[in-house]
Design an enzyme around this catalytic site. Structure first.
Site, PDB file in Angstrom:
ATOM      1  N   LYS A  72      -3.846  -0.369  -6.947  1.00 28.01           N
ATOM      2  CA  LYS A  72      -4.877   0.387  -6.223  1.00 28.01           C
ATOM      3  C   LYS A  72      -4.615   1.871  -6.438  1.00 28.01           C
ATOM      4  CE  LYS A  72      -6.049   1.402  -1.333  1.00 28.01           C
ATOM      5  NZ  LYS A  72      -5.839   0.899   0.055  1.00 28.01           N
ATOM      6  N   ASP A 116      -5.572   5.426  -5.430  1.00 26.37           N
ATOM      7  CA  ASP A 116      -6.216   6.219  -4.381  1.00 26.37           C
ATOM      8  C   ASP A 116      -6.522   7.622  -4.914  1.00 26.37           C
ATOM      9  OD1 ASP A 116      -7.235   6.738  -1.881  1.00 26.37           O
ATOM     10  OD2 ASP A 116      -5.456   6.065  -0.791  1.00 26.37           O
ATOM     11  N   SER A 139     -10.335   3.854  -5.937  1.00 24.01           N
ATOM     12  CA  SER A 139     -10.888   4.464  -4.718  1.00 24.01           C
ATOM     13  C   SER A 139     -11.862   5.587  -5.055  1.00 24.01           C
ATOM     14  CB  SER A 139      -9.759   4.997  -3.841  1.00 24.01           C
ATOM     15  OG  SER A 139      -8.916   3.948  -3.442  1.00 24.01           O
ATOM     16  N   ASP A 197       0.857  -1.188   0.000  1.00 21.51           N
ATOM     17  CA  ASP A 197       0.000   0.000   0.000  1.00 21.51           C
ATOM     18  C   ASP A 197       0.896   1.242   0.000  1.00 21.51           C
ATOM     19  OD1 ASP A 197      -3.153   0.217   0.231  1.00 21.51           O
ATOM     20  OD2 ASP A 197      -2.364   1.905   1.350  1.00 21.51           O
ATOM     21  N   ASP A 198       0.477   2.276   0.692  1.00 20.97           N
ATOM     22  CA  ASP A 198       1.195   3.556   0.657  1.00 20.97           C
ATOM     23  C   ASP A 198       2.597   3.423   1.279  1.00 20.97           C
ATOM     24  OD1 ASP A 198       1.606   6.228   0.198  1.00 20.97           O
ATOM     25  OD2 ASP A 198      -0.125   6.915   1.355  1.00 20.97           O
ATOM     26  N   ASP A 237     -12.173   4.105   5.441  1.00 18.69           N
ATOM     27  CA  ASP A 237     -11.155   3.108   5.793  1.00 18.69           C
ATOM     28  C   ASP A 237     -11.558   2.274   7.007  1.00 18.69           C
ATOM     29  OD1 ASP A 237      -9.735   4.369   3.851  1.00 18.69           O
ATOM     30  OD2 ASP A 237      -8.143   5.108   5.164  1.00 18.69           O
ATOM     31  N   ARG A 292     -13.315   0.892  -3.831  1.00 19.75           N
ATOM     32  CA  ARG A 292     -13.610   1.251  -2.454  1.00 19.75           C
ATOM     33  C   ARG A 292     -14.760   2.253  -2.464  1.00 19.75           C
ATOM     34  NH1 ARG A 292      -9.779   1.707   1.323  1.00 19.75           N
ATOM     35  NH2 ARG A 292     -11.456   2.759   2.418  1.00 19.75           N
TER      36      ARG A 292
HETATM   37  C1  GLA Z   1      -6.340   6.097   2.122  1.00 13.54           C
HETATM   38  C2  GLA Z   1      -6.910   4.739   1.705  1.00 13.54           C
HETATM   39  C3  GLA Z   1      -6.334   3.653   2.600  1.00 13.54           C
HETATM   40  C4  GLA Z   1      -4.822   3.657   2.507  1.00 13.54           C
HETATM   41  C5  GLA Z   1      -4.279   5.027   2.868  1.00 13.54           C
HETATM   42  C6  GLA Z   1      -2.785   5.122   2.615  1.00 13.54           C
HETATM   43  O1  GLA Z   1      -6.779   6.487   3.387  1.00 13.54           O
HETATM   44  O2  GLA Z   1      -8.303   4.742   1.766  1.00 13.54           O
HETATM   45  O3  GLA Z   1      -6.844   2.399   2.214  1.00 13.54           O
HETATM   46  O4  GLA Z   1      -4.447   3.303   1.215  1.00 13.54           O
HETATM   47  O5  GLA Z   1      -4.926   6.050   2.118  1.00 13.54           O
HETATM   48  O6  GLA Z   1      -2.271   6.359   2.936  1.00 13.54           O
END
Ligand code: GLA
Length: 432
Positions: free
Chosen positions: A154, A156, A188, A77-78, A217, A213
């Site tokens: 993914k 975002d 997202s 992820d991030d 979260d 999404r």
């Molecule tokens: C957003 C996304 C999360 C995650 C964070 C990472 O909040 O909705 O799922 O990926 O960013 O910073």
């Protein structure tokens, strides 16, 4: 005239993602909820976002029976990237934490029958403040991910506005497609539009994304699971038709095996996510997960319900004042899954009903309780009682109905009539 309408329609109709992927909800592991943006590898080497973490999880997935059940994605992820693009303007992994680079990590996954997912953001920066993939970088970054042999992306939406999103999400679909590499695409976008029409166009999403999404979260708490489940079931009339093979609503990660859920709540999350045909991305520590949490996540019957080939998202069909709710998902072969859920906080609740009250047609049904493996048979009209723990579930696999056996009555050799054989009595069947 007809031709003109056709030409106009095809010009207007958006480009469609055509990767053939995710005909059933994707399954795997995703770093975010459990490991967040821990980049402190000096002090926390086991848990920081680094190639070691993803290698550890890949080892667990392939050695502890997860992969065979379908958990094949290992998703970054991030906070994976360097703060700067390289000299050619490409994204690059943080050199200290990912010394081997992303391509090598992808190979590691592929060698073990796993897949690698990565994360980016449509704005100037990711939500965690790392370099984003705004409109002018979409093609370059899609190509970079394809060059690295990444399998899922993914996208975002932090630090982007509605106009950019409207261009960017379809453009990324096109760019991923143009690489020729099948890359699962998680958007997202709807989460940034409030999740509902008229702002969200679920028809378009289904054409350009494999999953999306819709909502906020997940956090490591029962409150969070309940809040998400409530939102998805309150809006089921909009969300259910949006889902199907290759296009899924994503209520976010499974937090089973973390710190926030009891065993009953863990069984509830797994059951409700299976009813929702949700992607099953665990965010937990597979190196230390308890055997109880593992058993829930590795429950074969629930996984096969989640992965049912029809891909029909289930619904809440009953909401009782007592705090009991019933959910139903239609499955292949005329079967279905039922979940009895209790919002109560006192003690196990004995909920009495019949299958016909739950809209089942006349017949005899085979029932398997997916958490206890107990099997039984029930006629649609037979009254039964399920005992549902506080914040817990009872989940059933219900097979296709068998005809009820007809009994014929004769007098003096002449047929008088017939009736269904009735093995009912006044006492309801009890499932404990
Ligand atoms: C957003 C996304 C999360 C995650 C964070 C990472 O909040 O909705 O799922 O990926 O960013 O910073």
């Amino acid at each position: 005239m007809r031709l003109a309408v056709f030409v106009l329609a095809s010009a207007l109709s958006a480009f469609a993602l055509d990767n053939g992927l995710m005909k059933t909800p994707p399954m795997g592991w995703l770093a975010w909820e459990r490991f967040r943006c821990d980049i402190d590898c000096e002090n926390d080497p086991k848990n920081c976002i680094s190639e070691n973490l993803f290698i550890d999880m890949a080892d667990r997935l392939s050695e502890d029976g997860w992969r065979e059940l379908g958990y094949v994605y290992v998703n970054i992820d991030d906070c994976w990237s360097s703060m700067k693009r390289d000299k050619d303007g490409r994204l690059q992994a943080d050199p200290k934490r990912f010394p081997g680079g992303i391509h090598k990590l992808a190979r590691y996954m592929h060698d073990r029958g796993l897949k690698l997912g990565i994360y980016g953001d449509m704005g100037t920066h990711t939500c965690g403040g790392y370099p984003g993939t705004p409109l002018d970088k979409i093609e370059l970054d899609a190509q970079t991910f394809a060059d690295w042999e990444v399998d899922m992306f993914k996208y975002d939406g932090c630090y982007s506005n509605a106009t950019e999103q409207e261009k960017g999400y379809p453009l990324m679909a096109k760019a991923l497609n143009a690489t020729g590499r099948p890359i699962g695409y998680s958007c997202s976008w709807p989460a940034y539009q409030g999740g509902l029409p008229p702002k969200v166009n679920y028809t378009q999403l289904g054409e350009i994304c494999n999953l999306w999404r819709n909502y906020g979260d997940i956090q490591d708490s029962w409150d969070s699971v309940l809040n998400i489940a409530d939102w998805f079931f309150e809006n089921q009339d909009v969300l259910v038709p949006a889902a199907g093979p290759g296009r899924w609503n994503d209520p976010d990660m499974l937090i089973i095996g973390d710190f926030g859920l009891s065993m009953d709540q863990s069984r509830a999350q797994m059951a409700l996510w299976a009813i929702m045909a949700a992607p099953l991305f665990m965010s937990n520590d597979l190196r230390t997960i308890s055997s109880g949490a593992r058993a829930i996540l590795q429950n074969k019957m629930i996984i096969s319900i989640n992965q049912d080939a029809l891909g029909i998202q289930g619904r809440r069909i009953v909401k009782e004042k007592s705090g009991i709710e019933v959910f139903l998902r239609p499955l292949s072969n005329n079967a279905s899954a039922l979940v009895f859920f209790s919002r109560r906080h006192d003690m196990p609740y004995r909920y009495q009903t019949t299958l016909s009250k739950l809209n089942y047609t006349t017949g005899r049904y085979k029932i398997i309780d997916v958490y206890t493996d107990k099997a039984t048979e029930l006629k649609d009209s037979t009254s039964f009682v399920v005992s549902v723990n506080p914040t817990g579930v009872v989940m059933w696999y219900v097979s296709a109905p068998a005809d009820l056996s007809l009994h014929y009555f004769y007098r003096g050799g002449k047929p008088l009539g017939s009736a269904y054989h009735d093995d009912d009595n006044a006492v309801p069947r009890v499932f404990l």
